[in-house]
Scaffold this motif. Structure first.
Motif, PDB file in Angstrom:
ATOM      1  N   PRO A  63       0.818  -1.209   0.000  1.00  0.00           N
ATOM      2  CA  PRO A  63       0.000   0.000   0.000  1.00  0.00           C
ATOM      3  C   PRO A  63       0.857   1.267   0.000  1.00  0.00           C
ATOM      4  O   PRO A  63       1.810   1.368   0.775  1.00  0.00           O
ATOM      5  N   ALA A  64       0.555   2.192  -0.914  1.00  0.00           N
ATOM      6  CA  ALA A  64       1.263   3.467  -0.999  1.00  0.00           C
ATOM      7  C   ALA A  64       0.341   4.472  -1.658  1.00  0.00           C
ATOM      8  O   ALA A  64      -0.679   4.099  -2.242  1.00  0.00           O
ATOM      9  N   ASP A  65       0.714   5.752  -1.549  1.00  0.00           N
ATOM     10  CA  ASP A  65      -0.150   6.794  -2.090  1.00  0.00           C
ATOM     11  C   ASP A  65       0.345   7.335  -3.424  1.00  0.00           C
ATOM     12  O   ASP A  65      -0.360   8.072  -4.102  1.00  0.00           O
ATOM     13  N   GLY A  66       1.585   6.994  -3.786  1.00  0.00           N
ATOM     14  CA  GLY A  66       2.119   7.474  -5.054  1.00  0.00           C
ATOM     15  C   GLY A  66       3.343   6.656  -5.442  1.00  0.00           C
ATOM     16  O   GLY A  66       3.921   5.958  -4.614  1.00  0.00           O
ATOM     17  N   VAL A  67       3.698   6.759  -6.747  1.00  0.00           N
ATOM     18  CA  VAL A  67       4.844   6.007  -7.232  1.00  0.00           C
ATOM     19  C   VAL A  67       5.672   6.904  -8.151  1.00  0.00           C
ATOM     20  O   VAL A  67       5.118   7.669  -8.947  1.00  0.00           O
ATOM     21  N   GLY A  68       6.988   6.822  -8.019  1.00  0.00           N
ATOM     22  CA  GLY A  68       7.887   7.522  -8.924  1.00  0.00           C
ATOM     23  C   GLY A  68       8.799   6.506  -9.594  1.00  0.00           C
ATOM     24  O   GLY A  68       9.236   5.552  -8.950  1.00  0.00           O
ATOM     25  N   VAL A  69       9.043   6.706 -10.904  1.00  0.00           N
ATOM     26  CA  VAL A  69       9.941   5.801 -11.623  1.00  0.00           C
ATOM     27  C   VAL A  69      11.088   6.638 -12.163  1.00  0.00           C
ATOM     28  O   VAL A  69      10.862   7.729 -12.698  1.00  0.00           O
ATOM     29  N   PHE A  70      12.289   6.144 -12.006  1.00  0.00           N
ATOM     30  CA  PHE A  70      13.466   6.858 -12.500  1.00  0.00           C
ATOM     31  C   PHE A  70      14.288   5.860 -13.303  1.00  0.00           C
ATOM     32  O   PHE A  70      14.944   4.976 -12.750  1.00  0.00           O
ATOM     33  N   ILE A  71      14.208   5.961 -14.653  1.00  0.00           N
ATOM     34  CA  ILE A  71      14.926   5.014 -15.507  1.00  0.00           C
ATOM     35  C   ILE A  71      15.689   5.781 -16.576  1.00  0.00           C
ATOM     36  O   ILE A  71      15.111   6.626 -17.277  1.00  0.00           O
ATOM     37  N   ASN A  72      16.974   5.453 -16.711  1.00  0.00           N
ATOM     38  CA  ASN A  72      17.830   6.107 -17.711  1.00  0.00           C
ATOM     39  C   ASN A  72      17.751   7.629 -17.646  1.00  0.00           C
ATOM     40  O   ASN A  72      17.687   8.293 -18.668  1.00  0.00           O
ATOM     41  N   GLY A  73      17.700   8.145 -16.445  1.00  0.00           N
ATOM     42  CA  GLY A  73      17.658   9.593 -16.301  1.00  0.00           C
ATOM     43  C   GLY A  73      16.294  10.215 -16.558  1.00  0.00           C
ATOM     44  O   GLY A  73      16.099  11.408 -16.349  1.00  0.00           O
ATOM     45  N   ASN A  74      15.341   9.400 -16.996  1.00  0.00           N
ATOM     46  CA  ASN A  74      13.983   9.925 -17.183  1.00  0.00           C
ATOM     47  C   ASN A  74      13.136   9.579 -15.971  1.00  0.00           C
ATOM     48  O   ASN A  74      13.273   8.499 -15.410  1.00  0.00           O
ATOM     49  N   GLN A  75      12.267  10.498 -15.621  1.00  0.00           N
ATOM     50  CA  GLN A  75      11.409  10.193 -14.470  1.00  0.00           C
ATOM     51  C   GLN A  75       9.933  10.359 -14.816  1.00  0.00           C
ATOM     52  O   GLN A  75       9.562  11.099 -15.723  1.00  0.00           O
ATOM     53  N   ALA A  76       9.137   9.617 -14.066  1.00  0.00           N
ATOM     54  CA  ALA A  76       7.687   9.735 -14.211  1.00  0.00           C
ATOM     55  C   ALA A  76       7.078   9.580 -12.831  1.00  0.00           C
ATOM     56  O   ALA A  76       7.531   8.773 -12.030  1.00  0.00           O
ATOM     57  N   LEU A  77       6.052  10.397 -12.561  1.00  0.00           N
ATOM     58  CA  LEU A  77       5.439  10.389 -11.229  1.00  0.00           C
ATOM     59  C   LEU A  77       3.944  10.167 -11.339  1.00  0.00           C
ATOM     60  O   LEU A  77       3.317  10.632 -12.290  1.00  0.00           O
ATOM     61  N   SER A  78       3.404   9.471 -10.358  1.00  0.00           N
ATOM     62  CA  SER A  78       1.959   9.248 -10.357  1.00  0.00           C
ATOM     63  C   SER A  78       1.427   9.192  -8.930  1.00  0.00           C
ATOM     64  O   SER A  78       2.059   8.610  -8.052  1.00  0.00           O
ATOM     65  N   GLY A  79       0.292   9.823  -8.696  1.00  0.00           N
ATOM     66  CA  GLY A  79      -0.302   9.838  -7.359  1.00  0.00           C
ATOM     67  C   GLY A  79       0.340  10.904  -6.473  1.00  0.00           C
ATOM     68  O   GLY A  79       0.869  11.899  -6.976  1.00  0.00           O
ATOM     69  N   HIS A  80       0.286  10.719  -5.150  1.00  0.00           N
ATOM     70  CA  HIS A  80       0.877  11.681  -4.216  1.00  0.00           C
ATOM     71  C   HIS A  80       2.374  11.453  -4.132  1.00  0.00           C
ATOM     72  O   HIS A  80       2.822  10.501  -3.502  1.00  0.00           O
ATOM     73  N   THR A  81       3.140  12.331  -4.762  1.00  0.00           N
ATOM     74  CA  THR A  81       4.599  12.197  -4.755  1.00  0.00           C
ATOM     75  C   THR A  81       5.208  13.586  -4.603  1.00  0.00           C
ATOM     76  O   THR A  81       4.513  14.585  -4.770  1.00  0.00           O
ATOM     77  N   PRO A  82       6.498  13.665  -4.315  1.00  0.00           N
ATOM     78  CA  PRO A  82       7.161  14.966  -4.374  1.00  0.00           C
ATOM     79  C   PRO A  82       7.177  15.439  -5.821  1.00  0.00           C
ATOM     80  O   PRO A  82       6.866  14.657  -6.731  1.00  0.00           O
ATOM     81  N   ASP A  83       7.567  16.701  -6.048  1.00  0.00           N
ATOM     82  CA  ASP A  83       7.614  17.162  -7.437  1.00  0.00           C
ATOM     83  C   ASP A  83       8.908  16.679  -8.105  1.00  0.00           C
ATOM     84  O   ASP A  83       9.763  16.060  -7.453  1.00  0.00           O
ATOM     85  N   ALA A  84       9.063  16.992  -9.403  1.00  0.00           N
ATOM     86  CA  ALA A  84      10.156  16.437 -10.192  1.00  0.00           C
ATOM     87  C   ALA A  84      11.530  16.776  -9.603  1.00  0.00           C
ATOM     88  O   ALA A  84      12.411  15.927  -9.510  1.00  0.00           O
TER      89      ALA A  84
END
Ligand code: BLA
Length: 511
Positions: free
Chosen positions: A355-376
């Protein structure tokens, strides 16, 4: 107070609550040497026996009890199974043709301690079948909430307290009211949290040895034990006493919240102090008969065992579900690799295992955020921090701010994280975020507003306690548990497998 210890809010974890030298006035206490000579007695024995303290101290037990009673007590003493065991006898006369008493007998530091209360009406049927019936009803409950609620209901039905709560400890010793059965019109404590300091360390230690304690009447005068100290200058250790008078600080706490009588029973799960069944009364003294209390204690032990097996089952279920999620992840990506760059999809699948409120992905220097996360920008700082901390392992914290100070501003979007590194160099991550915990907690008021506070003021009230707890958890998320971290390791293995395969395929295409 022994040795003039002045107890206040700053030192109450050092109050020797087992050496307060007094009992509650609903019965008597007699302490005897191993050769049955009276060492000390509660000052009220003349209310129960044709004797006064001065006349019996230093004398043989026969000055108080009949030969027959002493014989019965000796036999019981022989049945003690361990150093913290207490034997009980119900409705036995202690003098010839005298009134019957409910008696507890135990040994401590080589001293025999006998406590008695005038016997009360006996329960119909035996304790074991009462408890069996209670457990039967528990076992009919489906989910854990109704299981706890039923436990509270059963104890309330058995004891008649106005409110019965199941109070569960957190890892840090703070606690939450997870279930409640209460008379209507007295408000609710359900969902409230309190800091560890509301039940200080020495009380927790004591409560693991002696499972049940009661405060029959918060406004009753206690009865002193005389003499206060034995020949070696030591006060009687009341750790295992049934009638022990409790800490004045705690009495003040109870009075401040309008409680007139209380009782609580320890819940020990897997050898750990899991929580309490806590009972309040608001309309005068309350004292369930000794036998009834013994049934409560037995019920609490069975209840704790049920919690233990439920927890085990939950763990098994949880880990199986996590394996399913992992299989699903592998299968889906095999047929559509672009999914891995879709944080929404990843978020959905990962949070079904953890269970979590948001997810961030960081791959090859690219990032993507979804849900409650910090900003970029924050996320970048977090990844930099992870590069120095999380060495190829799952990493979790409930307090991002203590690692990335700038993230403090973002406590209202994410307070905790669990990072899953999915490659070596460059470091790629999938990060699960959790919101600040306080948001998910109900803020309830104090159902009982006192007319005036005791000498230590308003701190000794649930409302102030709750505020204290709130301060302690400010900026923190609910912690990621050891089993969640374990599951994250499994998911990490899966993700690495997927990432490596995709990289391989990309290489082959290039060739
Ligand atoms: C004991 N504190 C207790 C007990 C409970 C609580 C259940 C066990 C005694 C009993 O059964 O009454 C706490 N009771 C709660 C909480 C709720 C509740 C959290 O009903 C919530 C609804 N207490 C304080 C502070 C101090 C303190 C600030 O709040 C000290 C500075 C002390 N609590 C304290 C002590 C005891 C105690 C010393 C031991 C009492 C004893 O057994 O002698």
């Amino acid at each position: 107070h022994s040795d003039d210890f002045q107890v206040d809010l700053t030192n109450c974890d050092r109050e020797p609550i087992h050496l307060l030298g007094a009992i509650q006035p609903i019965g008597f206490l007699v302490a005897l040497s191993s050769d049955w000579m009276v060492q000390c007695v509660s000052a009220n024995i003349s209310e129960y026996f044709d004797a006064a303290p001065d006349g019996v101290i230093g004398e043989n037990a026969q000055e108080l009890f009949s030969g027959e009673a002493i014989h019965a007590l000796r036999n019981r003493l022989a049945l003690l199974r361990g150093p913290d065991d207490v034997e009980r006898l119900f409705a036995i006369p202690l003098v010839e043709n005298g009134q019957p008493f409910d008696v507890a007998i135990h040994m401590i530091d080589g001293t025999i301690v006998v406590e008695g209360e005038p016997a009360r009406e006996r329960d119909h049927g035996d304790a074991m079948s009462t408890v069996r019936g209670m457990i039967g009803r528990l076992d009919k409950t489906e989910d854990v909430e109704s299981f706890y609620r039923e436990g509270a209901r059963q104890v309330r039905a058995l004891t008649g307290f106005d409110r019965v709560m199941i109070y569960q400890f957190d890892e840090d010793g703070s606690g939450e009211v997870v279930a409640e059965a209460a008379k209507s019109g007295i408000g609710s404590f359900l969902g409230m949290h309190y800091p560890a300091s509301d039940i200080p360390k020495q009380a927790r230690e004591l409560y693991q040895r002696n499972l049940l304690r009661m405060i029959v009447d918060v406004s009753a005068n206690t009865v002193a034990i005389v003499p206060q100290k034995n020949a070696e200058g030591k006060p009687l250790d009341l750790s295992l006493s049934v009638l022990r008078a409790v800490s004045p600080i705690h009495i003040e706490y109870l009075k401040n919240m309008g409680v007139t009588a209380s009782m609580s029973i320890s819940l020990i799960v897997d050898g750990k102090f899991w929580g309490l069944i806590a009972c309040h009364h608001y309309s005068g003294p309350r004292c369930p008969a000794f036998e009834r209390r013994a049934v409560c204690e037995l019920f609490a032990q069975m209840f704790a065992m049920r919690i233990e097996s439920r927890q085990r089952q939950e763990m098994v279920d949880y880990e199986r579900r996590a394996r399913d999620v992992s299989d699903h992840l592998l299968g889906s990506v095999a047929s559509d690799e672009s999914l891995l760059n879709d944080p929404q999809w990843l978020s959905q699948i990962l949070t079904s295992a953890i269970p979590a409120d948001g997810v961030g992905v960081f791959i090859n220097g690219n990032q993507a955020l979804s849900g409650h996360t910090p900003d970029a920008k924050q996320f970048e700082a977090i990844v930099r921090m992870l590069n120095t901390t999380a060495r190829g392992k799952v990493y979790a914290t409930d307090h991002i701010a203590s690692l990335v100070p700038d993230a403090v501003d973002h406590a209202d979007t994410a307070a905790g994280l669990l990072a899953i590194p999915i490659s070596r160099t460059p470091r790629d991550y999938v990060v699960l975020f959790r919101e600040e915990r306080i948001r998910s907690v109900r803020w309830g008021g104090d159902p009982h507003k006192p007319v005036s506070y005791g000498p230590n003021g308003a701190r000794l009230t649930p409302r102030e306690s709750f505020a204290e707890w709130k301060e302690l958890v400010e900026g923190k998320s609910a912690p990621f548990t050891p089993s969640e971290t374990r599951v994250a390791e499994t998911l990490r293995a899966t993700l690495i497998e997927v990432v490596l395969r995709l990289a391989d395929e990309a290489n082959q295409e290039r060739k």
